[in-house]
Design a protein around this motif. Sequence first.
Motif, short mmCIF file in Angstrom:
data_model
loop_
_atom_site.label_atom_id
_atom_site.label_comp_id
_atom_site.label_asym_id
_atom_site.label_seq_id
_atom_site.Cartn_x
_atom_site.Cartn_y
_atom_site.Cartn_z
N ASP A 64 1.02 -1.24 0.29
CA ASP A 64 -0.09 -0.17 -0.39
C ASP A 64 1.29 1.27 -0.10
N VAL A 106 -2.60 -11.99 -1.40
CA VAL A 106 -2.73 -11.06 -0.35
C VAL A 106 -4.77 -11.74 0.04
N PRO A 108 -8.97 -10.44 1.16
CA PRO A 108 -9.58 -9.29 0.48
C PRO A 108 -9.22 -8.04 2.18
N ASP A 109 -8.60 -8.05 3.63
CA ASP A 109 -8.97 -7.26 3.90
C ASP A 109 -7.26 -6.91 3.92
N GLY A 110 -6.82 -6.94 3.35
CA GLY A 110 -5.11 -6.35 2.93
C GLY A 110 -3.96 -7.73 3.86
N HIS A 132 0.14 -8.23 8.94
CA HIS A 132 -0.91 -7.82 8.59
C HIS A 132 -0.74 -6.36 9.59
N GLY A 156 -13.82 -14.29 1.50
CA GLY A 156 -12.76 -13.94 1.77
C GLY A 156 -12.30 -15.13 3.46
N HIS A 286 -5.61 -7.89 -4.76
CA HIS A 286 -5.68 -6.77 -3.09
C HIS A 286 -3.92 -6.49 -3.15
N ILE A 287 -4.04 -5.68 -2.08
CA ILE A 287 -2.71 -4.41 -1.64
C ILE A 287 -2.26 -5.42 -0.40
#
Length: 290
Positions: A64, A106, A108-110, A132, A156, A286-287
């Motif tokens: 990110d 990665v 969905p929640d990063g 995370h 997820g 996702h990032i």
Amino acid sequence: MSADPQSVLSVGATLGEGPIWVARDAALWFVDIKGHRIHRYDPATDVGRSWAAPCQVGWIVPTDDGLFAVGLQTGVHRFDPAQGSFALLHAPETHLPGNRQNDACVAPDGALWFGSMDDAEEADSGYFYRFHKGVCVESGLPAVSITNGPAVSPDGRTLYHTDTLGKRIWRTELREDGTVGNTGLFAKIEEDAGYPDGPTVDAEGCLWTGLFGGWAVRRYDPAGKLMREVRFPVANITKIAFGGEGLTTAYATTARKGLDMTALTEQPLAGDLFAFDPGVAGLPGHIAAL
């Protein structure tokens, strides 16, 4: 794009792995673990570029801050392509010097999920980790010799993870807080079909796996039923990623590892990056929020 896999980038990777489509630069990134290289392929220009890594590099994902995280044998590092530099973020296995990192995704929640393995491919010392927002924890999943994946379902809620030498893909409940729940067998690869390598989930929730030594990739439905097999002109297919416009092109990394001179003569494209039309779209990437 043909439904039959075609070589799009000749890199002769010893152990090509970890393909990932990065939307912000419309390019496909992947690594050569044993070759200590990071590769980038731009389909718009049909041009590839590569960077040297300081040691074995198991995976790469976008982060990110506009840069990347990579899994070096010495730990998770931040990678800056402009400088070609690596900065250590976390070293989870300083107590396991015979291990290296092997694959990642990665959620969905990063959250970054990644796995380790015994570099000698003998001891059950491979673990899965979740990294995370500055915190890295071991998942609690059983240790195996060679981890692959994981991959996460579109909602997820399911984590798919692979025991490569055990020839099994497992399905585990993924809770909202990132912890894991019940685990069950998703699919077992039969004898003489190769070894399940990196898993990838498409937009319909079906799972694709590369087959190392199996000359193919396979697609399984969410219940674990085999739906399709795509044959390749090379034996060792490690993983696919969906990319391109609409995420409708499947890119596949391959490997020369374990092939003798006779096999390499018969498989001149081994280690190349391939592409084919999978007939289905992939999920947006996702990032990682590290």
